[in-house]
Motif scaffolding. Structure first.
Motif: not given
Length: 78
Positions: A44-61
């Motif tokens: 979580r420490l890595d993806y919580a501040t990564n815009a690409d990871s957050l965008t992909l998580a939003s896409q999954v939702v």
């Protein structure tokens, strides 16, 4: 005695409840894929501040929300 399902239905009363269910589906999938809570916390420490990871998580939702919305006939029958 039978165990109750964590997902008894995709039916929700409102689109907002449907979106909350979509988030729950995404979170549940992550927990099933990586069952070690300590590993998830570390990652979580890595993806919580990564815009690409957050965008992909939003896409999954969003994909899960499409499924829930379809299961609810897009709430048109209410």
């Amino acid at each position: 005695m039978s165990q109750q399902s964590w997902l008894p239905t995709l039916k929700t009363n409102t689109p907002e409840e449907g979106y909350e269910l979509a988030v729950k589906l995404a979170r549940k999938a992550v927990g099933m894929i990586q069952p070690d809570e300590n590993v998830r916390k570390k990652l979580r420490l890595d993806y919580a501040t990564n815009a690409d990871s957050l965008t992909l998580a939003s896409q999954v939702v969003a994909i899960h929300f499409q499924t829930v919305a379809a299961a609810n006939n897009y709430w048109n029958d209410k």
